[in-house]
Design an enzyme around this catalytic site. Structure first.
Site, mmCIF file in Angstrom:
data_model
loop_
_atom_site.group_PDB
_atom_site.id
_atom_site.type_symbol
_atom_site.label_atom_id
_atom_site.label_comp_id
_atom_site.label_asym_id
_atom_site.label_seq_id
_atom_site.Cartn_x
_atom_site.Cartn_y
_atom_site.Cartn_z
ATOM 1 N N ALA A 65 7.942 -51.402 -3.187
ATOM 2 C CA ALA A 65 7.526 -52.799 -3.240
ATOM 3 C C ALA A 65 7.771 -53.291 -4.664
ATOM 4 O O ALA A 65 7.777 -52.508 -5.611
ATOM 5 C CB ALA A 65 6.052 -52.912 -2.879
ATOM 6 N N GLY A 109 7.289 -48.152 -0.965
ATOM 7 C CA GLY A 109 7.596 -48.958 0.219
ATOM 8 C C GLY A 109 9.004 -48.714 0.745
ATOM 9 O O GLY A 109 9.266 -48.945 1.933
ATOM 10 N N GLU A 112 8.687 -45.728 2.882
ATOM 11 C CA GLU A 112 7.912 -46.142 4.053
ATOM 12 C C GLU A 112 8.761 -46.992 5.008
ATOM 13 O O GLU A 112 8.656 -46.868 6.229
ATOM 14 C CB GLU A 112 6.664 -46.910 3.586
ATOM 15 C CG GLU A 112 5.721 -46.001 2.802
ATOM 16 C CD GLU A 112 4.623 -46.738 2.060
ATOM 17 O OE1 GLU A 112 4.926 -47.741 1.373
ATOM 18 O OE2 GLU A 112 3.467 -46.321 2.166
ATOM 19 N N GLU A 132 3.358 -44.233 -5.913
ATOM 20 C CA GLU A 132 2.378 -45.296 -6.176
ATOM 21 C C GLU A 132 1.246 -44.799 -7.072
ATOM 22 O O GLU A 132 0.655 -45.571 -7.820
ATOM 23 C CB GLU A 132 1.798 -45.827 -4.852
ATOM 24 C CG GLU A 132 2.780 -46.623 -4.004
ATOM 25 C CD GLU A 132 3.512 -45.781 -2.965
ATOM 26 O OE1 GLU A 132 3.640 -44.547 -3.157
ATOM 27 O OE2 GLU A 132 3.949 -46.372 -1.958
HETATM 28 C C1 HXC Z 1 10.398 -54.045 -9.272
HETATM 29 C C2 HXC Z 1 11.965 -52.515 -9.899
HETATM 30 C C3 HXC Z 1 11.396 -51.535 -9.050
HETATM 31 C C4 HXC Z 1 10.254 -51.911 -8.289
HETATM 32 C C5 HXC Z 1 13.071 -50.665 -10.057
HETATM 33 N N1 HXC Z 1 13.001 -51.921 -10.499
HETATM 34 N N2 HXC Z 1 12.110 -50.402 -9.181
HETATM 35 N N3 HXC Z 1 11.466 -53.754 -9.994
HETATM 36 N N4 HXC Z 1 9.791 -53.178 -8.439
HETATM 37 N N5 HXC Z 1 9.666 -51.084 -7.427
HETATM 38 C C6 HXC Z 1 13.863 -52.605 -11.468
HETATM 39 C C7 HXC Z 1 13.569 -52.133 -12.889
HETATM 40 O O1 HXC Z 1 12.467 -52.821 -13.421
HETATM 41 C C8 HXC Z 1 14.865 -52.503 -13.578
HETATM 42 O O2 HXC Z 1 14.894 -53.885 -13.828
HETATM 43 C C9 HXC Z 1 15.904 -52.227 -12.503
HETATM 44 O O3 HXC Z 1 15.214 -52.239 -11.261
HETATM 45 C C10 HXC Z 1 16.567 -50.862 -12.661
HETATM 46 O O4 HXC Z 1 15.556 -49.893 -12.730
HETATM 47 P P1 HXC Z 1 15.437 -48.814 -13.922
HETATM 48 O O5 HXC Z 1 14.039 -48.364 -13.977
HETATM 49 O O6 HXC Z 1 16.035 -49.353 -15.187
HETATM 50 O O7 HXC Z 1 16.400 -47.673 -13.359
HETATM 51 P P2 HXC Z 1 16.308 -46.106 -13.589
HETATM 52 O O8 HXC Z 1 15.993 -45.812 -15.028
HETATM 53 O O9 HXC Z 1 17.532 -45.544 -12.981
HETATM 54 O O10 HXC Z 1 15.002 -45.633 -12.753
HETATM 55 C C11 HXC Z 1 15.021 -45.775 -11.355
HETATM 56 C C12 HXC Z 1 13.580 -45.541 -10.753
HETATM 57 C C13 HXC Z 1 12.586 -46.492 -11.499
HETATM 58 C C14 HXC Z 1 13.171 -44.099 -10.976
HETATM 59 C C15 HXC Z 1 13.658 -45.843 -9.296
HETATM 60 O O11 HXC Z 1 13.096 -47.821 -11.464
HETATM 61 C C16 HXC Z 1 11.228 -46.518 -10.880
HETATM 62 O O12 HXC Z 1 10.420 -45.607 -11.117
HETATM 63 N N6 HXC Z 1 10.915 -47.577 -10.153
HETATM 64 C C17 HXC Z 1 9.581 -47.809 -9.578
HETATM 65 C C18 HXC Z 1 9.363 -46.936 -8.395
HETATM 66 C C19 HXC Z 1 7.980 -47.124 -7.812
HETATM 67 O O13 HXC Z 1 6.976 -46.947 -8.517
HETATM 68 N N7 HXC Z 1 7.905 -47.486 -6.524
HETATM 69 C C20 HXC Z 1 6.605 -47.754 -5.860
HETATM 70 C C21 HXC Z 1 6.222 -49.196 -5.982
HETATM 71 S S1 HXC Z 1 4.681 -49.540 -5.226
HETATM 72 P P3 HXC Z 1 15.042 -54.467 -15.336
HETATM 73 O O14 HXC Z 1 14.997 -55.950 -15.113
HETATM 74 O O15 HXC Z 1 13.912 -53.914 -16.109
HETATM 75 O O16 HXC Z 1 16.375 -53.944 -15.782
HETATM 76 C C22 HXC Z 1 4.988 -49.600 -3.567
HETATM 77 C C23 HXC Z 1 3.809 -49.920 -2.682
HETATM 78 C C24 HXC Z 1 4.205 -50.080 -1.250
HETATM 79 O O17 HXC Z 1 6.063 -49.401 -3.124
HETATM 80 C C25 HXC Z 1 3.064 -50.547 -0.368
HETATM 81 C C26 HXC Z 1 3.128 -51.985 0.011
HETATM 82 C C27 HXC Z 1 2.079 -52.436 0.991
#
Ligand code: HXC
Length: 258
Positions: A65, A109, A112, A132
């Site tokens: 998400a 997400g 999921e 998360e």
């Molecule tokens: C918003 C995101 C994102 C996310 C990546 N990006 N994941 N933006 N939400 N979930 C964006 C980054 O901010 C960045 O933008 C660009 O995508 C590239 O990501 P990087 O981090 O620079 O890439 P990398 O170093 O290769 O790392 C990849 C990654 C990392 C390991 C996937 O991005 C990451 O840890 N992302 C978050 C993963 C996460 O926590 N997911 C769970 C979310 S909560 P900029 O503009 O900075 O360049 C969830 C809840 C679901 O999913 C339930 C809902 C009801």
């Protein structure tokens, strides 16, 4: 319909939906999920479509998400809008089969969403995770429920508590994905699987989807009875007669969804 965050192509009875927010690794926001639900409903209503493929890019199926969208939300807002609840329910109401073709990150997400599909074909670069916990929250779209049913308690706890990623090989071993293929072959393999499904009777296809999904909702005895009754009911179809006649005549069946 024109979409901004997904690409939809319909060819050979298959609707292929590609998540397309490359700058955010396909993070799921209201717009993307809204467009995805519309595209899935359109595919459901299009008689030409017999199977759906949901995919992302080589780098990411979806990295979760959209954290930037969620970060300032309050409990009352999340609860009041039932955050992503309506989209979840709409996706799971699609009756046509959906194959997730996953390459790169399928996190939070994203993992999921892949699990909401009917089966997952992964590339050898796929990484699944429920990270998360690193954000001070927990899974909210099935990561503590579907994942536990799919891969068991120990691995689901491990994934949800440590936030570690699971590679494609482990995901296949654990039963999360049905097959792993080289990244360059992912689309070809998903399309081949979809093509096989398009040749079947849609009545059987939908019945299979309902019966397998039922197994997660009910007891074994009730599930077996549901399966047996649906199985019996398929003998009311012309496709059953055609399928069995084709077998006896050693020819390819020509199903007509009747
Ligand atoms: C918003 C995101 C994102 C996310 C990546 N990006 N994941 N933006 N939400 N979930 C964006 C980054 O901010 C960045 O933008 C660009 O995508 C590239 O990501 P990087 O981090 O620079 O890439 P990398 O170093 O290769 O790392 C990849 C990654 C990392 C390991 C996937 O991005 C990451 O840890 N992302 C978050 C993963 C996460 O926590 N997911 C769970 C979310 S909560 P900029 O503009 O900075 O360049 C969830 C809840 C679901 O999913 C339930 C809902 C009801």
């Amino acid at each position: 319909m024109a979409y901004e965050t997904i690409i939809v192509e319909v060819e050979d009875h298959v609707a292929q939906i590609t998540l397309n927010r490359p700058d955010a690794l396909n993070a799921l926001n209201d717009q993307l999920l809204g467009e995805l639900v519309s595209a899935l409903q359109e595919a459901q209503g299009n008689d030409k479509v017999r199977c759906i493929i949901l995919t992302g890019s080589d780098k990411a199926f979806a990295a979760g998400a959209d954290v930037k969208m969620m970060s300032d939300k309050t409990f009352v807002e999340m609860f009041s809008e039932d955050f992503f609840g309506a989209q979840h329910d709409a996706i799971t109401r699609i009756r046509k089969p959906i194959i997730a073709a996953v390459s790169g990150y399928a996190l939070g997400g994203g993992c999921e969403l892949a699990m909401m599909c009917d089966f997952i074909i992964a590339s050898d670069t796929a990484k699944f995770g429920q990270p998360e916990i690193n954000l001070g929250i927990m899974a909210g779209l099935g990561g503590s429920q579907r994942l536990t049913r799919f891969i068991g308690k120990s691995k689901a706890m491990d994934m949800n508590l440590t936030g570690r990623f699971m590679d494609a090989e482990e995901a296949e071993r654990a039963g999360l994905v049905s097959r792993v293929v080289p990244v360059k072959k992912l689309n070809e393999e998903a399309r081949a699987a979809a093509a096989k499904i398009t040749e079947k009777s849609m009545i059987s296809v939908v019945a299979v989807k309902e019966a397998v999904n039922r197994s997660y909702e009910t007891t074994l005895a009730e599930g077996l009875l549901f399966e047996r009754r649906v199985f019996h009911s398929l003998f009311a179809t012309e496709d059953q007669a055609e399928g069995m006649a084709a077998f006896k005549e050693k020819r390819q069946a020509q199903f007509r969804d009747k």
